[in-house]
Design a protein around this motif. Structure first.
Motif, PDB file in Angstrom:
ATOM      1  N   LEU A 214       0.827  -1.206   0.000  1.00  0.00           N
ATOM      2  CA  LEU A 214       0.000   0.000   0.000  1.00  0.00           C
ATOM      3  C   LEU A 214       0.862   1.257   0.000  1.00  0.00           C
ATOM      4  CD1 LEU A 214      -2.704  -1.160   2.552  1.00  0.00           C
ATOM      5  CD2 LEU A 214      -2.922  -1.005   0.076  1.00  0.00           C
ATOM      6  N   LEU A 215       0.459   2.222  -0.827  1.00  0.00           N
ATOM      7  CA  LEU A 215       1.141   3.509  -0.921  1.00  0.00           C
ATOM      8  C   LEU A 215       0.215   4.619  -0.450  1.00  0.00           C
ATOM      9  CD1 LEU A 215       2.794   3.147  -4.459  1.00  0.00           C
ATOM     10  CD2 LEU A 215       3.800   2.610  -2.233  1.00  0.00           C
ATOM     11  N   ASP A 216       0.794   5.747  -0.098  1.00  0.00           N
ATOM     12  CA  ASP A 216       0.019   6.899   0.345  1.00  0.00           C
ATOM     13  C   ASP A 216      -0.834   7.421  -0.812  1.00  0.00           C
ATOM     14  OD1 ASP A 216      -0.204   9.157   2.560  1.00  0.00           O
ATOM     15  OD2 ASP A 216       0.016  10.163   0.632  1.00  0.00           O
ATOM     16  N   THR A 217      -2.085   7.725  -0.532  1.00  0.00           N
ATOM     17  CA  THR A 217      -3.015   8.135  -1.592  1.00  0.00           C
ATOM     18  C   THR A 217      -2.677   9.500  -2.191  1.00  0.00           C
ATOM     19  OG1 THR A 217      -4.522   9.033   0.078  1.00  0.00           O
ATOM     20  CG2 THR A 217      -4.912   6.773  -0.660  1.00  0.00           C
ATOM     21  N   GLU A 218      -1.953  10.331  -1.467  1.00  0.00           N
ATOM     22  CA  GLU A 218      -1.622  11.665  -1.957  1.00  0.00           C
ATOM     23  C   GLU A 218      -0.215  11.752  -2.541  1.00  0.00           C
ATOM     24  OE1 GLU A 218      -3.783  14.098  -2.150  1.00  0.00           O
ATOM     25  OE2 GLU A 218      -5.362  12.949  -1.155  1.00  0.00           O
ATOM     26  N   GLU A 219       0.705  10.954  -2.035  1.00  0.00           N
ATOM     27  CA  GLU A 219       2.115  11.100  -2.395  1.00  0.00           C
ATOM     28  C   GLU A 219       2.647   9.964  -3.263  1.00  0.00           C
ATOM     29  OE1 GLU A 219       3.755  13.845  -1.499  1.00  0.00           O
ATOM     30  OE2 GLU A 219       1.948  14.581  -0.464  1.00  0.00           O
ATOM     31  N   TRP A 220       1.809   9.025  -3.659  1.00  0.00           N
ATOM     32  CA  TRP A 220       2.273   7.823  -4.349  1.00  0.00           C
ATOM     33  C   TRP A 220       3.081   8.106  -5.602  1.00  0.00           C
ATOM     34  CZ3 TRP A 220       1.001   6.652  -9.381  1.00  0.00           C
ATOM     35  CH2 TRP A 220      -0.019   7.423  -9.955  1.00  0.00           C
ATOM     36  N   TRP A 221       2.834   9.191  -6.274  1.00  0.00           N
ATOM     37  CA  TRP A 221       3.396   9.469  -7.581  1.00  0.00           C
ATOM     38  C   TRP A 221       4.667  10.302  -7.565  1.00  0.00           C
ATOM     39  CZ3 TRP A 221       3.593  14.687  -8.980  1.00  0.00           C
ATOM     40  CH2 TRP A 221       2.883  15.563  -8.126  1.00  0.00           C
ATOM     41  N   ARG A 222       5.091  10.767  -6.412  1.00  0.00           N
ATOM     42  CA  ARG A 222       6.158  11.765  -6.354  1.00  0.00           C
ATOM     43  C   ARG A 222       7.563  11.191  -6.534  1.00  0.00           C
ATOM     44  NH1 ARG A 222       4.476  16.759  -5.147  1.00  0.00           N
ATOM     45  NH2 ARG A 222       2.444  17.030  -4.145  1.00  0.00           N
ATOM     46  N   GLU A 223       7.846  10.020  -6.014  1.00  0.00           N
ATOM     47  CA  GLU A 223       9.211   9.514  -6.026  1.00  0.00           C
ATOM     48  C   GLU A 223       9.386   8.248  -6.860  1.00  0.00           C
ATOM     49  OE1 GLU A 223      10.593   9.057  -2.048  1.00  0.00           O
ATOM     50  OE2 GLU A 223      10.284  11.154  -1.513  1.00  0.00           O
ATOM     51  N   GLN A 224       8.462   7.310  -6.741  1.00  0.00           N
ATOM     52  CA  GLN A 224       8.614   6.028  -7.412  1.00  0.00           C
ATOM     53  C   GLN A 224       8.076   6.077  -8.830  1.00  0.00           C
ATOM     54  OE1 GLN A 224       7.340   2.948  -4.835  1.00  0.00           O
ATOM     55  NE2 GLN A 224       7.834   1.272  -6.231  1.00  0.00           N
ATOM     56  N   ARG A 225       8.675   5.270  -9.737  1.00  0.00           N
ATOM     57  CA  ARG A 225       8.217   5.174 -11.110  1.00  0.00           C
ATOM     58  C   ARG A 225       7.736   3.750 -11.385  1.00  0.00           C
ATOM     59  NH1 ARG A 225       7.770   9.376 -10.026  1.00  0.00           N
ATOM     60  NH2 ARG A 225       8.762  11.288 -10.780  1.00  0.00           N
ATOM     61  N   PHE A 226       6.659   3.628 -12.174  1.00  0.00           N
ATOM     62  CA  PHE A 226       5.995   2.343 -12.372  1.00  0.00           C
ATOM     63  C   PHE A 226       5.915   2.000 -13.856  1.00  0.00           C
ATOM     64  CE2 PHE A 226       4.360   4.521  -8.665  1.00  0.00           C
ATOM     65  CZ  PHE A 226       4.490   3.572  -7.667  1.00  0.00           C
ATOM     66  N   ASP A 227       5.992   0.703 -14.134  1.00  0.00           N
ATOM     67  CA  ASP A 227       5.900   0.243 -15.521  1.00  0.00           C
ATOM     68  C   ASP A 227       4.453   0.169 -16.005  1.00  0.00           C
ATOM     69  OD1 ASP A 227       8.817  -0.648 -16.191  1.00  0.00           O
ATOM     70  OD2 ASP A 227       8.405  -1.382 -14.177  1.00  0.00           O
ATOM     71  N   CYS A 228       3.527   0.054 -15.065  1.00  0.00           N
ATOM     72  CA  CYS A 228       2.104   0.070 -15.420  1.00  0.00           C
ATOM     73  C   CYS A 228       1.325   0.761 -14.310  1.00  0.00           C
ATOM     74  CB  CYS A 228       1.581  -1.348 -15.620  1.00  0.00           C
ATOM     75  SG  CYS A 228      -0.170  -1.423 -16.102  1.00  0.00           S
ATOM     76  N   VAL A 229       0.702   1.866 -14.644  1.00  0.00           N
ATOM     77  CA  VAL A 229      -0.204   2.553 -13.718  1.00  0.00           C
ATOM     78  C   VAL A 229      -1.630   2.198 -14.139  1.00  0.00           C
ATOM     79  CG1 VAL A 229      -1.042   4.770 -12.870  1.00  0.00           C
ATOM     80  CG2 VAL A 229       1.404   4.441 -13.277  1.00  0.00           C
ATOM     81  N   CYS A 230      -2.396   1.637 -13.204  1.00  0.00           N
ATOM     82  CA  CYS A 230      -3.784   1.245 -13.481  1.00  0.00           C
ATOM     83  C   CYS A 230      -4.752   2.252 -12.881  1.00  0.00           C
ATOM     84  CB  CYS A 230      -4.081  -0.136 -12.899  1.00  0.00           C
ATOM     85  SG  CYS A 230      -3.135  -1.466 -13.625  1.00  0.00           S
ATOM     86  N   MET A 231      -5.670   2.725 -13.688  1.00  0.00           N
ATOM     87  CA  MET A 231      -6.790   3.539 -13.232  1.00  0.00           C
ATOM     88  C   MET A 231      -8.052   2.913 -13.809  1.00  0.00           C
ATOM     89  SD  MET A 231      -5.531   7.516 -13.403  1.00  0.00           S
ATOM     90  CE  MET A 231      -4.423   8.157 -12.150  1.00  0.00           C
TER      91      MET A 231
END
Length: 341
Positions: A214-231
């Motif tokens: 689980l990641l923080d709902t507000e800060e999840w996108w700031r530091e880590q990079r992902f190969d697949c982001v699902c929305m």
């Protein structure tokens, strides 16, 4: 006919990984007013003399009739589009899916669960009490009910493959607003590391049990990079869809993708705002599925900076209840890649 075949909009279905809204009056004591129904009279074998008087009996009869219509429905219709309404580019990038074994297994399980009468009564009783204290999302997470389905593992592979991503994708996946994780769980194993965000406490517990970090709902996108982001069916349920899409773009690794599902027609409903309206609304135009899909793809390119790699149509399936074995909405499913400047 009451709730036959398709839920017309999200007014009848709870947000994200919710459940259908069935009136608790089904638990009423037997009533004396005859149930007038021509179909029931003609099919009862009693020359129209049979009239269920119990609210529960009426509900069970309606379910039997609705489920009969489901059995006769051509499930391939869920995946079809009218290509005459699409541009040559959208026709070329369309991936034709079909109901596979995993999809049919979900439907079969939903049919079985909807027939558990005492379990369904327990769900209704629990909801009748808990709805004064919790959101519908939290209630469903606590009860472990109302699981959803969009893509099977095979369908996800097919869509990602059409977008130029191999069958074995190492790296990381994050599901934003993941609910109970059932939707992305079916294909998350294609990636080595699996992450999720979710605001509901009961849903977070379900996610942890399925192996999501689980990641923080507000800060999840700031530091880590992902190969697949699902929305997946998130944009019409959140208050600021444009902001979330820009966050997703910032969080996608080089050669990464955005896997996105959106119910069409576009009818946003936000559970956490007082008026249930989004603070940011996507200006999607069009009178049919194909036109709205084309409009959304253009918005993603011109306003957000995403290029379409592949797309399809699939049902957004939900487990059923006393009224019907399962429900669905029409989902448009996309693989986007960020336009790098």
């Amino acid at each position: 006919m009451s709730i036959i075949l398709q839920v017309a909009d999200y007014d009848n279905i709870c947000r994200r990984h919710g459940y259908t809204e069935l009136n608790e009056s089904i638990l009423d004591i037997p009533v004396s007013i005859p149930y007038e129904d021509e179909d029931m009279a003609s099919n009862s074998g009693l020359n129209g003399l049979y009239r269920p008087r119990s609210a529960l009996a009426r509900a069970l009869y309606e379910k039997q009739r609705n489920d009969r219509h489901l059995q006769e429905f051509d499930q391939n219709e869920w995946y079809r589009v009218d290509k005459s309404h699409l541009s040559p580019e959208l026709q070329e990038k369309f991936v034709q899916l079909e109901p596979d074994d995993e999809t049919k297994e979900f439907l079969s399980s939903s049919i079985d669960k909807s027939s558990w009468v005492w379990t369904q009564i327990w769900y209704l009783l629990a909801k009748a009490v808990l709805k004064y204290f919790w959101t519908i999302t939290d209630i469903n997470g606590w009860l472990g009910r109302g699981s959803m389905f969009v893509l099977s593992s095979s369908q996800a592979r097919q869509l990602l493959g059409a977008a130029g991503r191999g069958a074995n994708n190492a790296g990381s996946l994050v599901d934003i607003g993941a609910g109970d994780g059932e939707v992305s769980r079916r294909f998350a194993h294609l990636y080595t590391n699996r992450y999720a965000t979710e605001i509901s406490a009961s849903m977070r517990k379900a996610l942890s049990s399925k192996g999501f970090a689980l990641l923080d709902t507000e800060e999840w996108w700031r530091e880590q990079r992902f190969d697949c982001v699902c929305m997946l069916n998130l944009l019409d349920r959140c208050a600021r869809p444009r902001s979330m899409l820009r966050q997703a773009k910032a969080a996608i690794a080089p050669d990464g993708v955005l896997l996105l599902a959106l119910v069409l027609p576009y009818k946003p409903y936000v559970e956490v705002t007082s008026d249930h309206k989004p603070e940011e609304r996507l200006p999607i135009q069009g009178v049919n599925f194909e036109e709205q899909a084309a409009s959304f793809i253009q918005i993603m390119r011109d306003e957000i900076g995403f290029e379409l790699a592949a797309w399809s149509r699939a049902p957004y399936l939900c487990e059923g209840d006393f009224a019907q074995a399962y429900y669905w909405l029409d989902d448009s499913v996309y693989v986007f890649t960020p336009i790098r400047t």
